[in-house]
Design a protein around this motif. Sequence first.
Motif, PDB file in Angstrom:
ATOM      1  N   MET A 106      -7.704  -9.879 -19.866  1.00  0.00           N
ATOM      2  CA  MET A 106      -7.337  -9.113 -18.657  1.00  0.00           C
ATOM      3  C   MET A 106      -6.116  -9.759 -17.997  1.00  0.00           C
ATOM      4  O   MET A 106      -6.088 -10.984 -17.836  1.00  0.00           O
ATOM      5  N   ARG A 107      -5.144  -8.906 -17.626  1.00  0.00           N
ATOM      6  CA  ARG A 107      -3.951  -9.473 -16.982  1.00  0.00           C
ATOM      7  C   ARG A 107      -4.327 -10.134 -15.655  1.00  0.00           C
ATOM      8  O   ARG A 107      -5.223  -9.649 -14.945  1.00  0.00           O
ATOM      9  N   THR A 108      -3.644 -11.226 -15.355  1.00  0.00           N
ATOM     10  CA  THR A 108      -3.996 -12.021 -14.174  1.00  0.00           C
ATOM     11  C   THR A 108      -2.764 -12.286 -13.322  1.00  0.00           C
ATOM     12  O   THR A 108      -1.682 -12.563 -13.858  1.00  0.00           O
ATOM     13  N   ALA A 109      -2.951 -12.174 -11.988  1.00  0.00           N
ATOM     14  CA  ALA A 109      -1.839 -12.424 -11.053  1.00  0.00           C
ATOM     15  C   ALA A 109      -2.277 -13.363  -9.945  1.00  0.00           C
ATOM     16  O   ALA A 109      -3.444 -13.347  -9.541  1.00  0.00           O
ATOM     17  N   ILE A 110      -1.349 -14.153  -9.471  1.00  0.00           N
ATOM     18  CA  ILE A 110      -1.551 -14.916  -8.237  1.00  0.00           C
ATOM     19  C   ILE A 110      -0.603 -14.311  -7.201  1.00  0.00           C
ATOM     20  O   ILE A 110       0.584 -14.098  -7.500  1.00  0.00           O
ATOM     21  N   VAL A 111      -1.128 -14.027  -6.012  1.00  0.00           N
ATOM     22  CA  VAL A 111      -0.281 -13.495  -4.939  1.00  0.00           C
ATOM     23  C   VAL A 111      -0.422 -14.419  -3.736  1.00  0.00           C
ATOM     24  O   VAL A 111      -1.507 -14.520  -3.147  1.00  0.00           O
ATOM     25  N   THR A 112       0.654 -15.122  -3.357  1.00  0.00           N
ATOM     26  CA  THR A 112       0.583 -15.964  -2.155  1.00  0.00           C
ATOM     27  C   THR A 112       0.875 -15.091  -0.930  1.00  0.00           C
ATOM     28  O   THR A 112       1.607 -14.101  -1.021  1.00  0.00           O
ATOM     29  N   GLY A 113       0.261 -15.468   0.180  1.00  0.00           N
ATOM     30  CA  GLY A 113       0.397 -14.627   1.368  1.00  0.00           C
ATOM     31  C   GLY A 113      -0.310 -13.298   1.153  1.00  0.00           C
ATOM     32  O   GLY A 113       0.061 -12.279   1.746  1.00  0.00           O
ATOM     33  N   GLY A 114      -1.360 -13.322   0.329  1.00  0.00           N
ATOM     34  CA  GLY A 114      -2.027 -12.075  -0.069  1.00  0.00           C
ATOM     35  C   GLY A 114      -3.033 -11.540   0.941  1.00  0.00           C
ATOM     36  O   GLY A 114      -3.581 -10.465   0.747  1.00  0.00           O
ATOM     37  N   ALA A 115      -3.268 -12.290   2.032  1.00  0.00           N
ATOM     38  CA  ALA A 115      -4.288 -11.855   2.998  1.00  0.00           C
ATOM     39  C   ALA A 115      -3.785 -10.775   3.945  1.00  0.00           C
ATOM     40  O   ALA A 115      -4.583 -10.147   4.644  1.00  0.00           O
ATOM     41  N   SER A 116      -2.478 -10.565   3.999  1.00  0.00           N
ATOM     42  CA  SER A 116      -1.929  -9.692   5.048  1.00  0.00           C
ATOM     43  C   SER A 116      -0.699  -8.941   4.540  1.00  0.00           C
ATOM     44  O   SER A 116      -0.086  -9.334   3.539  1.00  0.00           O
ATOM     45  N   GLY A 117      -0.373  -7.881   5.256  1.00  0.00           N
ATOM     46  CA  GLY A 117       0.922  -7.208   5.099  1.00  0.00           C
ATOM     47  C   GLY A 117       1.302  -6.854   3.665  1.00  0.00           C
ATOM     48  O   GLY A 117       0.545  -6.203   2.941  1.00  0.00           O
ATOM     49  N   ILE A 118       2.486  -7.286   3.281  1.00  0.00           N
ATOM     50  CA  ILE A 118       3.044  -6.934   1.973  1.00  0.00           C
ATOM     51  C   ILE A 118       2.191  -7.513   0.839  1.00  0.00           C
ATOM     52  O   ILE A 118       1.900  -6.830  -0.152  1.00  0.00           O
ATOM     53  N   GLY A 119       1.771  -8.772   1.005  1.00  0.00           N
ATOM     54  CA  GLY A 119       0.967  -9.419  -0.041  1.00  0.00           C
ATOM     55  C   GLY A 119      -0.330  -8.663  -0.271  1.00  0.00           C
ATOM     56  O   GLY A 119      -0.735  -8.429  -1.416  1.00  0.00           O
ATOM     57  N   ARG A 120      -0.972  -8.250   0.809  1.00  0.00           N
ATOM     58  CA  ARG A 120      -2.236  -7.527   0.678  1.00  0.00           C
ATOM     59  C   ARG A 120      -2.019  -6.191  -0.037  1.00  0.00           C
ATOM     60  O   ARG A 120      -2.792  -5.798  -0.918  1.00  0.00           O
ATOM     61  N   ALA A 121      -0.934  -5.491   0.334  1.00  0.00           N
ATOM     62  CA  ALA A 121      -0.648  -4.203  -0.315  1.00  0.00           C
ATOM     63  C   ALA A 121      -0.359  -4.401  -1.808  1.00  0.00           C
ATOM     64  O   ALA A 121      -0.782  -3.593  -2.642  1.00  0.00           O
ATOM     65  N   VAL A 122       0.340  -5.489  -2.138  1.00  0.00           N
ATOM     66  CA  VAL A 122       0.618  -5.783  -3.557  1.00  0.00           C
ATOM     67  C   VAL A 122      -0.698  -6.088  -4.290  1.00  0.00           C
ATOM     68  O   VAL A 122      -0.924  -5.610  -5.411  1.00  0.00           O
ATOM     69  N   CYS A 123      -1.589  -6.841  -3.648  1.00  0.00           N
ATOM     70  CA  CYS A 123      -2.893  -7.157  -4.267  1.00  0.00           C
ATOM     71  C   CYS A 123      -3.645  -5.873  -4.580  1.00  0.00           C
ATOM     72  O   CYS A 123      -4.228  -5.716  -5.654  1.00  0.00           O
ATOM     73  N   ARG A 124      -3.622  -4.938  -3.633  1.00  0.00           N
ATOM     74  CA  ARG A 124      -4.360  -3.682  -3.844  1.00  0.00           C
ATOM     75  C   ARG A 124      -3.763  -2.878  -4.989  1.00  0.00           C
ATOM     76  O   ARG A 124      -4.476  -2.300  -5.800  1.00  0.00           O
ATOM     77  N   GLU A 125      -2.415  -2.827  -5.037  1.00  0.00           N
ATOM     78  CA  GLU A 125      -1.746  -2.112  -6.144  1.00  0.00           C
ATOM     79  C   GLU A 125      -2.134  -2.730  -7.480  1.00  0.00           C
ATOM     80  O   GLU A 125      -2.460  -2.028  -8.435  1.00  0.00           O
ATOM     81  N   LEU A 126      -2.087  -4.060  -7.535  1.00  0.00           N
ATOM     82  CA  LEU A 126      -2.392  -4.745  -8.801  1.00  0.00           C
ATOM     83  C   LEU A 126      -3.851  -4.515  -9.183  1.00  0.00           C
ATOM     84  O   LEU A 126      -4.160  -4.222 -10.334  1.00  0.00           O
ATOM     85  N   GLY A 127      -4.743  -4.651  -8.184  1.00  0.00           N
ATOM     86  CA  GLY A 127      -6.168  -4.448  -8.438  1.00  0.00           C
ATOM     87  C   GLY A 127      -6.424  -3.050  -8.984  1.00  0.00           C
ATOM     88  O   GLY A 127      -7.195  -2.864  -9.927  1.00  0.00           O
ATOM     89  N   GLY A 128      -5.726  -2.060  -8.399  1.00  0.00           N
ATOM     90  CA  GLY A 128      -5.880  -0.668  -8.836  1.00  0.00           C
ATOM     91  C   GLY A 128      -5.369  -0.448 -10.253  1.00  0.00           C
ATOM     92  O   GLY A 128      -5.695   0.555 -10.893  1.00  0.00           O
TER      93      GLY A 128
END
Length: 272
Positions: free
Chosen positions: A1-23
Amino acid sequence: MRTAIVTGGASGIGRAVCRELGGRGVHVVVADLDGAGAERVAGEIGGSGVRLDVTDARAVEDLVTGVRDDRGRLDFVFNNAGIAVGGTAEELTLDHWNRTIDVNLRGVVHGVHAAYPVMIRQGFGHIVNTASLAGLVPTPMMAPYAATKHAVVGLSLALRTEAAAHGVKVSVVCPGFVDTPLLDHVNPGLPRTRTGTSARRSAIRAQGRLYSADALAGDIMRGLARDRALIVVPASGRLAWLGARLSPSLAVRVASLAVRRLGRDRRSGDSS
Ligand code: NAD
């Protein structure tokens, strides 16, 4: 499974990127100074959440190698954590400068330094650094921020030219203003400045409808799919960037108008 680390992922842009990746079926390690926030976002997308301070090089290294060991691969590292620091240069203390450099520049350096050798060994991977439009055009009243974001653009483009030979991709994201909590938390933990806080915030909000973090995250995904070196968004940002490239001196003159307007507003505020 592809894996990503997103810093600053709790808020704002990072959180939106986490959701896109998760989806998109990517396992996301959400890393943030706000550990509880990171776990909350991870919980929403079936990823893992960790507390991380990107200014701590050792902690960043341990996270990157730990994720690679646990998951067997590391596809993406989004060096996205950042802070907003604002004020005219005469208002700013050395703490403003140093803190901006520590988080916005050294934080990215730590992520790159830890992830790049791992990705070289794998023969693949994509490093995605969040800079800003402030890394491409003159932005008054935020000189330390602009300095770090220009540095992140330079670092990313230089690394990209070397990384291609190893099968590693590097992209840098340069958004204009985005509607996130960052706009309300200027100079976190630092002395307040007159021009960096509420005056600046209301000026930004007054510009009209702000670009959303969700729209940006979608644009980032499209840019990464096309392996763009620079992801400059939205269209108004690309226009400002084009103007600055066509006539750097005109761009500085336009930015100077904003400084003059602020000076006038201040003088009329002082006399009322
Ligand atoms: P945000 O404040 O919503 O999110 C930033 C996150 O980074 C927060 O969760 C915060 O806890 C985390 N963080 C701060 N310092 C950290 C540290 N030392 N270690 C780990 N995490 C840390 O802000 P945002 O708007 O989503 O900003 C994300 C990135 O986008 C930043 O690099 C910012 O400079 C950049 N950016 C933002 C805008 C904008 O207008 N919002 C525009 C261009 C670029």
